[in-house]
Structures are given as C-alpha cells and as structure tokens.
Design an enzyme around this catalytic site. Sequence first.
Site, PDB file in Angstrom:
ATOM      1  N   SER A 442      71.221  92.193  92.995  1.00 50.77           N
ATOM      2  CA  SER A 442      71.793  91.369  94.254  1.00 50.77           C
ATOM      3  C   SER A 442      71.882  92.271  95.417  1.00 50.77           C
ATOM      4  O   SER A 442      71.828  93.582  95.284  1.00 50.77           O
ATOM      5  CB  SER A 442      72.990  90.979  93.894  1.00 50.77           C
ATOM      6  N   CYS A 443      71.802  91.760  96.437  1.00 53.62           N
ATOM      7  CA  CYS A 443      72.458  92.537  97.754  1.00 53.62           C
ATOM      8  C   CYS A 443      73.681  91.796  98.340  1.00 53.62           C
ATOM      9  O   CYS A 443      74.347  91.246  97.475  1.00 53.62           O
ATOM     10  CB  CYS A 443      71.240  92.697  98.917  1.00 53.62           C
ATOM     11  N   ILE A 444      73.670  91.780  99.562  1.00 56.55           N
ATOM     12  CA  ILE A 444      75.117  91.331 100.123  1.00 56.55           C
ATOM     13  C   ILE A 444      75.136  90.021  99.976  1.00 56.55           C
ATOM     14  O   ILE A 444      76.051  89.492  99.605  1.00 56.55           O
ATOM     15  CB  ILE A 444      74.969  91.703 101.811  1.00 56.55           C
ATOM     16  N   ARG A 446      72.582  87.807  98.533  1.00 56.66           N
ATOM     17  CA  ARG A 446      71.097  87.139  97.469  1.00 56.66           C
ATOM     18  C   ARG A 446      71.198  87.645  96.320  1.00 56.66           C
ATOM     19  O   ARG A 446      71.506  89.007  96.060  1.00 56.66           O
ATOM     20  CB  ARG A 446      69.857  87.592  98.436  1.00 56.66           C
TER      21      ARG A 446
END
Length: 497
Positions: A442-444, A446
């Site tokens: 994951s990122c911020i 997504r």
Amino acid sequence: MGILAYMQRIGRSLMVPVAVLPAAAILLGIGYWIDPNGWGQNNIIAAFLIKSGGAIIDNMPILFAIGVAYGMSKDKDGAAALAGLVGFLVVTTLLSPSSIALFNGIDTKADDWLGQVPAAYKKINNQFIGILVGIIAAELYNRFSQVELHKALSFFSGKRLVPIIVSIVMLLVSAVLYFIWPTIYDALVAFGKYIKELGSVGAGIYGFFNRLLIPVGLHHALNSVFWFDVAGINDIPNFLGGQKSIEDGLATVGITGRYQAGFFPVMMFGLPGAALAMYHTAKKGNKNKTASIMLAASVAAFFTGVTEPLEFAFMFVAPVLYVLHAVLAGISLYIAAAMQWIAGFGFSAGLVDMLLSSRNPLAVHWYMLILQGLVFFIVYYVVFRFVIVKFNLKTPGREDEDTTVSSTENTQQKQAIGDTSKLAEQYLVAVGGKENLTNIDSCITRLRLGVNDSDLIDEQAAKALGAMAVIKLGKTGAQIIVGTQAEKIADQMKKLV
C-alpha cells in the site's frame, strides 16, 4: 513483472523516505515561528527545533537508501534497511573526494587538492545514489535472505548474509560508478539547468506532468527530479533549509519553492471547486451520498493536500476532466512561479504546510496563493460544471443505475465499511481470493497488489466497498484506490492471507 509495475514499485518505495519530511517541516516551521528574525540565534528553543529539522533534511540521501531498500523488500524487514545503509556507506566512502584523490595519486596535503577532484565525486552523497543503492540492496535481500549456508557458517545464513553480500556487490557497483558517474552527473546537471532556464514555463510543464502521471503512480519518480537533489534542483530540502540554504548559496528568494507553490491553489481551492461542481450536477436522488463523499475528500485536500480521493473520483469515469485538471495545475504552477508567490511543504500543499512555511525566509507573498486559490476555485467549478453537463459525463452521482449487486450483498458491503477487518475480507473476495494474490502492499491511498490474473478482480464489488477506482497493470498487477485507510486494509489483508 512488467517495467511499468516495477517502476511503480520504485515510486511506492520512494514514499518511505519522503514520509519523514513532515517531521522536518513541523520542526522547522515551529522554529521559524518562534524566532522569525534570527532563525535560532535569538531563541534556544527555536535553534533546537531548527537544528533538529535540519538533521533530517541534511541526511535525505542516506534516508533514501534505507527507505527504498526497506520499501522494495518483499517482507518489509529491517534487515533490508540495514543492507541499504551498508551499501550507501560503502559507495559514498569509496567515491568520496578523499578516496578519489587517493586512487588518482592526488596529494591531499596540497592546498588545492580538492580542486583537482572532478565535481561529480563531490556530489556523490545525493538522493540519486541513495535510490540506486536502495534498489540494488532490496533486490539482493529478496534473492538471498532465505539462503542457508553450511552448518559451520550457519550464523551468517539468511538475513544476516544480506549485508555481507551487499557490501561485496557495492565494491563492484562503486567500480562501475567510478567510470560512469561523471557522465551521469553531467547529464543530470544539464537537465537541471535546462529546466531552470525555462523558469516559470518549466514549473508549469512540471505541474502538468505531475498530475498526468498520477493514474499510473509514476509521479513520484518525476517529483524526485524536481523536489530532491537528483538533477541539482532539490527544491523541498533547499526551501525547508530556510536561512541556512540562503547562507550556503543553495537557495534564492523568489525562486526556491517554485516547484511547490502552485500546488496550493489547486489542492486547497481548485479541487474543492471541482467537488462542488460534481455535487451540483449529481442526480437528485444521489446528492446526499455525493455530498458526503465530496465533502470528506475536499476537507482532506484543503487541510492536508491529500487529493487522490478527489482525483480518482473522476479520473477514469471522465478522463477529459482529468486532462483539464492537469492543464489547470500546470497553469497554476506557472502563475505562482511567474509572480514569485512562494510557499513550500514537507508533505503536500495543504493549509497546515502553508501556515508552517509562512515565516520561512524563502516564502514570498505566500498569502497571494490564497487569492489565486479563490480564483481557481471559481475556474475549476465553472469548467467542471460546464464540461460535465455539456458532455453528460458520469461523474459521482450521475452514474447509470447498477442492479448487478443483490440487496444481500449490498447489505454485507455496507456493514463492512467502517470495520477494517471486515472491509479487508470483502476486498479479498473482490480481488479473486487469496489464491489470486502474489503480493500485498500500500501507499497513502492505494492498495498495490500483485495478482495471478487481474481479470478475476471484481471492479463493481470493489467500488461498492468504497473504492474510488481499480487500475489494472497488465495481467499481474493492480491498484485499488481506497483512501487514507489503505495501509490498515493492506495490513489486515496480509493477516488473512
């Protein structure tokens, strides 16, 4: 893995070291507020805070090596981060000016010895090298962290083996860089000079492509060129350095920060204006639902500069709007740079960062960005409303009725929303079950997934759970835009898998 998916992995991993910048921005911003004239000379608390923030900014290259190695490792283990640190220390020590002087027979006792060392080696401690070392260290970790040695050497098996291998490989990498780094450095500097010579136009072009690359997640790679010391621009660290950057000749008032300032009017005002247009054009029966989505996303954009929830709301259902958004973002950066209305950020262009940077000596007429933002609010609202109505675009609240989800499924999905563990279970089903997953990250905002077959992902089910969009990256990769709870959902999915 395709090139695009691999580049996205790199882009995602860049967010790990970038995530420490807000800490620097807060420390420096408060320090500047306490001592707006002396920048630490007149107040010990301000000096303490500014020096603490500077410690982060001054060591960004090594943080990139550690962060990228950790971010690209298969299991996010600290051993990968250690490998990145070891690799960076080996390369930067072997290619430091004193080492180069030793290799080339330059007498370091001479007064002008440093002038005889090529300029490229004086800049070996930079984010480009940090990223390169981090990628290599992560790949070596992923390859050798499970290797078992003979019993006599069993202590050095597995993860303990990785730093040893990295240190040896970095000897070879340093040997290669010894010959090619000057050429790479000269090319990067030439690119940086070319962009700088374009001035405000260059800032506008950057702003346009920054937004245009967001759908595929490659904007991080572009940002690293302008925001950090890859091509000699280093906009964010130089801005946050404040008075120190000015005294060291690294920053110019009215110039430093131009690759940041124009984002404030777009993120704080422009996109909320677009949200209002989407609410006003929503179908009557969908207005309440649309209002709640748009309000939450607009508040996030205004205060923190997190805009992906808003952008993904129309990015794929109305691509023409997204292209217009990218154009307007480029225009905003051009205007701010041309007028020298400057503010900077450590995280993103929201109100919090604007206020923190307002007393920075490099912030020039920053309050004019608010006036520019009010104009952009109107521009975004008018442009979005006109285009939505004119071309009958299916923005949130204007979708055709979808009856494919049964009432029972719909009830289950509504119950899952708000409960992260249940939500993770539902997303696991939507992506084709754990058998279809090869990687979860994951990122911020997504979920970044590796899959066996992206065709098995049920986009409608994911959107019913609250996802703004599903992006399929060929046959084996996908991203699901779920908002700021992405990391929590990913962690729960990992536990389930």
